[in-house]
Each structure stands twice: as structure tokens, then as C-alpha cells.
Design a protein around this motif. Structure first.
Motif, mmCIF file in Angstrom:
data_model
loop_
_atom_site.group_PDB
_atom_site.id
_atom_site.type_symbol
_atom_site.label_atom_id
_atom_site.label_comp_id
_atom_site.label_asym_id
_atom_site.label_seq_id
_atom_site.Cartn_x
_atom_site.Cartn_y
_atom_site.Cartn_z
ATOM 1 N N LEU A 39 0.655 -1.228 0.057
ATOM 2 C CA LEU A 39 -0.035 0.057 0.058
ATOM 3 C C LEU A 39 0.819 1.296 0.003
ATOM 4 C CD1 LEU A 39 -2.711 -1.164 2.532
ATOM 5 C CD2 LEU A 39 -2.795 -0.475 0.004
ATOM 6 N N ILE A 40 2.024 1.145 0.818
ATOM 7 C CA ILE A 40 2.785 2.246 0.690
ATOM 8 C C ILE A 40 3.459 2.496 -0.858
ATOM 9 C CG2 ILE A 40 5.153 3.418 1.553
ATOM 10 C CD1 ILE A 40 4.506 1.739 4.093
ATOM 11 N N TYR A 41 3.926 1.449 -1.374
ATOM 12 C CA TYR A 41 4.472 1.845 -2.818
ATOM 13 C C TYR A 41 3.283 2.317 -3.793
ATOM 14 C CZ TYR A 41 8.162 -1.412 -1.449
ATOM 15 O OH TYR A 41 9.105 -1.826 -0.901
ATOM 16 N N LEU A 42 2.181 1.758 -3.479
ATOM 17 C CA LEU A 42 1.085 2.273 -4.573
ATOM 18 C C LEU A 42 0.476 3.713 -3.981
ATOM 19 C CD1 LEU A 42 -0.905 1.373 -6.423
ATOM 20 C CD2 LEU A 42 -2.590 0.788 -4.604
ATOM 21 N N ALA A 43 0.800 4.104 -2.633
ATOM 22 C CA ALA A 43 0.432 5.570 -2.274
ATOM 23 C C ALA A 43 1.415 6.358 -2.814
ATOM 24 C CB ALA A 43 0.308 5.534 -0.901
ATOM 25 N N SER A 44 2.655 6.184 -2.709
ATOM 26 C CA SER A 44 3.796 7.097 -3.294
ATOM 27 C C SER A 44 3.698 7.154 -4.846
ATOM 28 C CB SER A 44 5.128 6.654 -2.540
ATOM 29 O OG SER A 44 5.642 5.505 -3.253
ATOM 30 N N LYS A 45 3.566 6.054 -5.360
ATOM 31 C CA LYS A 45 3.374 5.930 -6.793
ATOM 32 C C LYS A 45 2.311 6.730 -7.309
ATOM 33 C CE LYS A 45 3.022 3.118 -10.970
ATOM 34 N NZ LYS A 45 2.752 1.700 -11.294
ATOM 35 N N ASN A 46 1.166 6.928 -6.767
ATOM 36 C CA ASN A 46 -0.277 7.509 -7.318
ATOM 37 C C ASN A 46 -0.392 8.759 -6.467
ATOM 38 O OD1 ASN A 46 -0.793 5.600 -9.125
ATOM 39 N ND2 ASN A 46 -1.386 4.167 -7.684
ATOM 40 N N ASN A 47 0.449 9.087 -5.390
ATOM 41 C CA ASN A 47 0.274 10.467 -4.577
ATOM 42 C C ASN A 47 -1.279 10.250 -3.909
ATOM 43 O OD1 ASN A 47 0.577 12.800 -3.399
ATOM 44 N ND2 ASN A 47 0.177 13.957 -5.398
ATOM 45 N N CYS A 52 -2.927 5.789 3.019
ATOM 46 C CA CYS A 52 -2.120 5.702 4.118
ATOM 47 C C CYS A 52 -2.792 5.283 5.598
ATOM 48 C CB CYS A 52 -1.276 7.026 4.581
ATOM 49 S SG CYS A 52 -0.220 7.345 3.313
ATOM 50 N N LYS A 53 -4.323 5.461 5.458
ATOM 51 C CA LYS A 53 -5.010 5.084 6.647
ATOM 52 C C LYS A 53 -5.124 3.729 6.461
ATOM 53 C CE LYS A 53 -7.661 9.356 6.586
ATOM 54 N NZ LYS A 53 -9.138 10.003 6.556
ATOM 55 N N LEU A 54 -5.015 3.059 5.197
ATOM 56 C CA LEU A 54 -5.295 1.484 5.134
ATOM 57 C C LEU A 54 -4.054 0.977 5.807
ATOM 58 C CD1 LEU A 54 -6.871 1.392 1.802
ATOM 59 C CD2 LEU A 54 -8.084 1.304 4.041
ATOM 60 N N VAL A 55 -2.918 1.722 5.373
ATOM 61 C CA VAL A 55 -1.469 0.955 6.085
ATOM 62 C C VAL A 55 -1.649 0.759 7.541
ATOM 63 C CG1 VAL A 55 1.056 1.348 6.179
ATOM 64 C CG2 VAL A 55 -0.236 1.968 4.080
ATOM 65 N N VAL A 56 -2.275 1.693 8.483
ATOM 66 C CA VAL A 56 -2.458 1.744 9.647
ATOM 67 C C VAL A 56 -3.201 0.344 10.072
ATOM 68 C CG1 VAL A 56 -3.213 2.491 11.796
ATOM 69 C CG2 VAL A 56 -2.254 4.168 10.149
ATOM 70 N N ALA A 57 -4.268 -0.014 9.349
ATOM 71 C CA ALA A 57 -5.072 -0.965 9.534
ATOM 72 C C ALA A 57 -4.310 -2.229 9.144
ATOM 73 C CB ALA A 57 -6.356 -1.024 8.971
ATOM 74 N N ALA A 58 -3.501 -2.268 8.054
ATOM 75 C CA ALA A 58 -2.731 -3.448 7.639
ATOM 76 C C ALA A 58 -1.711 -3.796 8.617
ATOM 77 C CB ALA A 58 -2.084 -3.275 6.300
ATOM 78 N N ARG A 59 -1.150 -2.986 9.152
ATOM 79 C CA ARG A 59 0.118 -3.271 10.113
ATOM 80 C C ARG A 59 -0.523 -3.822 11.642
ATOM 81 N NH1 ARG A 59 4.742 -1.057 8.369
ATOM 82 N NH2 ARG A 59 4.750 0.896 7.282
ATOM 83 N N GLN A 60 -1.782 -3.702 11.594
ATOM 84 C CA GLN A 60 -2.290 -4.464 12.773
ATOM 85 C C GLN A 60 -2.855 -5.708 12.516
ATOM 86 O OE1 GLN A 60 -1.700 -2.638 15.688
ATOM 87 N NE2 GLN A 60 -0.901 -1.317 14.221
ATOM 88 N N GLU A 61 -2.958 -6.297 11.124
ATOM 89 C CA GLU A 61 -3.562 -7.532 11.151
ATOM 90 C C GLU A 61 -2.714 -8.934 11.457
ATOM 91 O OE1 GLU A 61 -5.747 -6.266 6.878
ATOM 92 O OE2 GLU A 61 -3.828 -7.975 6.684
ATOM 93 N N CYS A 62 -3.103 -9.523 11.880
ATOM 94 C CA CYS A 62 -2.693 -11.022 12.410
ATOM 95 C C CYS A 62 -2.565 -11.665 11.148
ATOM 96 C CB CYS A 62 -3.350 -11.625 13.325
ATOM 97 S SG CYS A 62 -3.510 -10.621 14.775
ATOM 98 N N CYS A 91 4.235 6.119 5.198
ATOM 99 C CA CYS A 91 3.406 6.211 3.868
ATOM 100 C C CYS A 91 3.399 7.542 3.460
ATOM 101 C CB CYS A 91 1.950 5.499 4.210
ATOM 102 S SG CYS A 91 1.074 5.780 2.769
ATOM 103 N N LEU A 92 3.136 8.389 4.663
ATOM 104 C CA LEU A 92 3.215 9.919 4.122
ATOM 105 C C LEU A 92 4.539 10.467 3.870
ATOM 106 C CD1 LEU A 92 0.985 11.303 7.188
ATOM 107 C CD2 LEU A 92 0.344 11.088 4.709
ATOM 108 N N ARG A 93 5.623 9.861 4.323
ATOM 109 C CA ARG A 93 7.158 10.129 4.288
ATOM 110 C C ARG A 93 7.232 10.058 2.700
ATOM 111 N NH1 ARG A 93 12.242 9.456 7.867
ATOM 112 N NH2 ARG A 93 13.778 9.780 6.233
ATOM 113 N N GLU A 94 6.857 8.729 2.279
ATOM 114 C CA GLU A 94 7.238 8.279 0.970
ATOM 115 C C GLU A 94 6.383 9.108 0.085
ATOM 116 O OE1 GLU A 94 9.681 6.041 0.051
ATOM 117 O OE2 GLU A 94 10.040 6.129 2.329
ATOM 118 N N ILE A 95 5.156 9.504 0.308
ATOM 119 C CA ILE A 95 4.538 10.371 -0.790
ATOM 120 C C ILE A 95 5.098 11.799 -0.708
ATOM 121 C CG2 ILE A 95 2.424 11.819 -1.101
ATOM 122 C CD1 ILE A 95 0.790 9.305 0.127
#
Length: 182
Positions: A39-47, A52-62, A91-95
Motif C-alpha cells: 500500500l505504501i508503494y501504491l500510495a507514493s506512486k499515485n500520490n 495511508c489510512k489503510l496502512v495503519v490497519a494493515a500493520r495491525q493484522e494478524c 506512507c506519508l513520508r514516501e508520498i
């Protein structure tokens, strides 16, 4: 990638696909940090900050029976012990880096995160007029990069002499020499 049995090779496979051809469907087919990185790659590629909100949730997944160690601590009732970020900083930093948008960096509450993000953009832009706005560590690195890029040892002495960081001028001179193979 799913057929690879060695975890680091599987991770590398997913990572390469995510970097080369990220899509929301591919990212959503992954779990945990694999999904977050995609998601970070996708976010930075597409601005696209919304990812970045989805990344927070993804990091919490088991993943399987393993839950990430970077989940946010909660009290016995399940209430977070501190504010869970709405958007993932990495994510924000990569964007910010991809778009060279300093205003994103200025949104960070933590000075070190803000300066680290700003330093990356200042270096990429080669706009060293902003070096003095960073904290001491990043200011020193900023001027060292500038001096090395311009192959000018005098800049080390001009901008870094009198700083309280021991050996900073010599470190800068070394950076200039190494970058110019002197």
C-alpha cells in the motif's frame, strides 16, 4: 509467491511485485506488513494519501497465528493507551519524497520525523537554503551533503565551524573527499 516455502524469499517476491506493478487488488490479497508495504508503494506512486489510512490497519493484522509486535498497546478494556495515528507516517513520508512536497513533512508532530522527512526532500531537491531550519543533526548532515555535492571543503568550515558537535567539520571534509575520490 505463495508457493515459495522460504519466508524471506516469499517476502522478497511479494515486495518486488508490489514495487514493480502495485495495484489495490494485489495489495488487498496480502496480509500484515506485506500488505502495508504494498500500500505504501501504491500510495507514493499515485500520490494517494487515502491509502495511508489503510496502512495503519494493515500493520495491525494478524497473519496466521502470528500477530505483529507493533500493535498499539491497549488497557485491559481494549482502549488504546495512546492516540492511534490516522495515517501511517512512513506512507506519508514516501508520498512526500515522491512528490518532493515539504508541506507533508511539516504536518508531523514529532520534530525528528519532521526533520528526517524534510532532510530527504531538501537533499533530493538540492535546495540547501533550508538546512538551518532542521535540528542540529540534520543541519550538519544537510551541509555535509551540500559541501560534498559542490566538492567544496570551504563550505564545511563556513557552515559547520563553531558547531558543538565534536569533529563535525572533519566529518564533512571526509564526506567531500570520499564523494570526489580525493
Amino acid at each position: 509467491c505463495a508457493k515459495i516455502t522460504t519466508s524471506y524469499m516469499q517476502s522478497e517476491c511479494y515486495d518486488r511485485i508490489a514495487k514493480e506493478a502495485p495495484s489495490i487488488d494485489f495489495c488487498n490479497s496480502l496480509q500484515g506488513n506485506w500488505k502495508a508495504n504494498c500500500l505504501i508503494y501504491l500510495a507514493s506512486k499515485n500520490n494517494d494519501r487515502s491509502l495511508c489510512k489503510l496502512v495503519v490497519a494493515a500493520r495491525q493484522e494478524c497473519v496466521g497465528n502470528a500477530c505483529p509486535s507493533n500493535t498499539f498497546p491497549v488497557d485491559p478494556s481494549g482502549t488504546p493507551l495512546f492516540q492511534v495515528p490516522e495515517e501511517d507516517l512512513q506512507c506519508l513520508r514516501e508520498i512526500a519524497k515522491a512528490t518532493q512536497n515539504l508541506s507533508i513533512c511539516y504536518e508531523f508532530n514529532n520534530n525528528r520525523d519532521r526533520d528526517s522527512c524534510s532532510f530527504d526532500i531538501i537533499s533530493a531537491r538540492e535546495d540547501y537554503s533550508l538546512c538551518d531550519q532542521l535540528n542540529e543533526y540534520f543541519t550538519n548532515s544537510c551541509y555535509s551533503n551540500y559541501a560534498a555535492q559542490k566538492a567544496d571543503v570551504g563550505m564545511c568550515k563556513e557552515h559547520l565551524a563553531g558547531k558543538f558537535t565534536l569533529g563535525i567539520v572533519e566529518e564533512c571534509i571526509k564526506d567531500v573527499a570520499v564523494s570526489n575520490s580525493d
